[in-house]
Design a protein around this motif. Structure first.
Motif, PDB file in Angstrom:
ATOM      1  N   LYS A   3       0.822  -1.205   0.000  1.00 14.12           N
ATOM      2  CA  LYS A   3       0.000   0.000   0.000  1.00 14.12           C
ATOM      3  C   LYS A   3       0.861   1.263   0.000  1.00 14.12           C
ATOM      4  N   PHE A   4       1.957   1.254   0.768  1.00 17.69           N
ATOM      5  CA  PHE A   4       2.849   2.413   0.792  1.00 17.69           C
ATOM      6  C   PHE A   4       3.519   2.636  -0.559  1.00 17.69           C
ATOM      7  N   LEU A   5       3.820   1.560  -1.259  1.00 17.12           N
ATOM      8  CA  LEU A   5       4.581   1.661  -2.507  1.00 17.12           C
ATOM      9  C   LEU A   5       3.696   1.652  -3.756  1.00 17.12           C
ATOM     10  N   ALA A   6       2.397   1.550  -3.577  1.00 16.15           N
ATOM     11  CA  ALA A   6       1.485   1.449  -4.719  1.00 16.15           C
ATOM     12  C   ALA A   6       1.509   2.717  -5.578  1.00 16.15           C
ATOM     13  N   SER A   7       1.345   2.537  -6.867  1.00 11.74           N
ATOM     14  CA  SER A   7       1.331   3.684  -7.786  1.00 11.74           C
ATOM     15  C   SER A   7       0.116   4.573  -7.559  1.00 11.74           C
ATOM     16  N   ASP A   8      -0.960   3.997  -6.994  1.00 16.37           N
ATOM     17  CA  ASP A   8      -2.164   4.788  -6.729  1.00 16.37           C
ATOM     18  C   ASP A   8      -2.284   5.203  -5.262  1.00 16.37           C
ATOM     19  N   TYR A   9      -1.163   5.173  -4.539  1.00 17.80           N
ATOM     20  CA  TYR A   9      -1.161   5.653  -3.143  1.00 17.80           C
ATOM     21  C   TYR A   9      -1.739   7.063  -3.096  1.00 17.80           C
ATOM     22  N   SER A  10      -2.582   7.326  -2.086  1.00 17.35           N
ATOM     23  CA  SER A  10      -3.167   8.660  -1.981  1.00 17.35           C
ATOM     24  C   SER A  10      -2.681   9.422  -0.751  1.00 17.35           C
ATOM     25  N   GLU A  11      -2.814   8.798   0.427  1.00 20.59           N
ATOM     26  CA  GLU A  11      -2.425   9.518   1.641  1.00 20.59           C
ATOM     27  C   GLU A  11      -2.396   8.564   2.824  1.00 20.59           C
TER      28      GLU A  11
END
Length: 326
Positions: A61-69
């Motif tokens: 989740k931290f490294l995902a391309s769609d991370y938001s906040e």
């Protein structure tokens, strides 16, 4: 009128990733013990599986391309920054049974906090005097009157519950940082034959020699949680925990700003640092009798269970009774 805030639990549900299925209507802690045939090594393996899978999930989740906040706790944000909403009060009253870490565990948590702060200087750190492990959550987000009523129902059993760990000694080992988008913690596993690392109990510990004391790894931390659930039920209280997962953790801190995690490079530095600290813990602290920092906790050492009520998030509230330590 104050803000209507949403708890981080709503956005960040803590799932059981061990694979154990609970039976409705039964003590929820029995399912894992039965699934493991009451064997400490199997119980430890399921606790390990849960935290390893969750860390892998959260790293993605931290490294995902769609991370938001990050999931920033709006209650803590206002408590730490009163100018956001002057006069703000946290009115979420709770009742829990806490385990309180002994001094050598607090020394370990403080050392880890310093390492994390060096990577992310804006994180909020749990003060060591507030640190705890939630052995059992009785109720959460109630009114003060509701919690008072629960406390009065439980009152005759509280002395027995608070000192339960004096005669029921479970051991936690193999500390590791567990984390997600809202917080980070030091998690432990129930012991299963590892070398003993803790300082000896304060003398005299004559009760340890009596036949009525449960100690040794067959009596795991999960057995303690199971027994606390039974004690509360037998006292006439319905246990309404937010979750029942195979986790034994001390919250180390939370995020109050995105400043340290705003870019992909910052987020990768954060998860890589956690991986490095965990590798250090495994190599230098786990099962190491020569380590200056000790990676073991016998729950109840120095202090018994802390029967606690009030606004308990972030280590607050008040003690109804703290049991006898050893």
């Amino acid at each position: 009128m104050g803000s209507v805030l949403e708890s981080t639990d709503i956005k960040n549900k803590l799932e059981d990733l061990s694979g154990v299925v609970m039976k409705l209507g039964e003590n929820p802690y029995n399912a894992l013990i039965e699934a493991c045939n009451d064997e400490p090594a199997k119980i430890q393996a399921l606790y390990a599986a849960h935290r390893v899978r969750r860390n892998a999930q959260q790293r993605d989740k931290f490294l995902a391309s769609d991370y938001s906040e990050l999931i920033i706790d709006p209650y803590l944000l206002r408590l730490e920054n009163p100018q956001i909403e002057p006069g703000f009060k946290d009115t979420r009253y709770c009742m829990t049974f806490w385990g309180r870490p002994p001094i050598h565990v607090l020394e370990l948590t403080e050392a880890i906090q310093k390492k994390l702060k060096a990577i992310a200087p804006n994180i909020w750190l749990m003060p060591t005097h507030r640190m705890h492990i939630t052995t059992l959550e009785i109720a959460f987000s109630r009114t003060a009157a509701e919690i008072e009523a629960l406390k009065e129902t439980l009152k005759p059993a509280i002395p027995h519950i608070a000192s339960f760990t004096h005669r029921h000694r479970s051991r936690l080992v193999k500390p590791m940082i567990s984390y997600d988008l809202s917080a980070f913690a030091l998690s432990f596993l129930p012991a299963a034959g590892e070398p003993s690392l803790s300082p000896p109990p304060v003398a005299p510990d004559s009760v340890a020699q009596s036949s009525g004391v449960k100690k040794g790894d067959p009596y795991t931390y999960h057995h303690l949680r199971r027994d606390m659930w039974d004690e509360a039920r037998d006292a006439g209280v319905t246990v309404s925990s937010r979750y029942v997962v195979p986790s034994a953790h001390i919250t180390l801190g939370r995020y109050l700003t995105d400043a340290d995690h705003a870019t992909p490079d910052q987020r990768r530095a954060w998860v890589d640092a956690i991986d490095e600290i965990n590798a250090w813990l495994e190599a230098e602290v786990w099962d190491n009798v020569d380590s200056e920092l000790l990676g073991e906790w016998v729950v109840g050492q120095e202090k018994g269970l802390d029967v606690r009520v009030g606004t308990l998030w972030y280590g607050g509230g008040r003690s109804v009774l703290v049991g006898e330590g050893f």
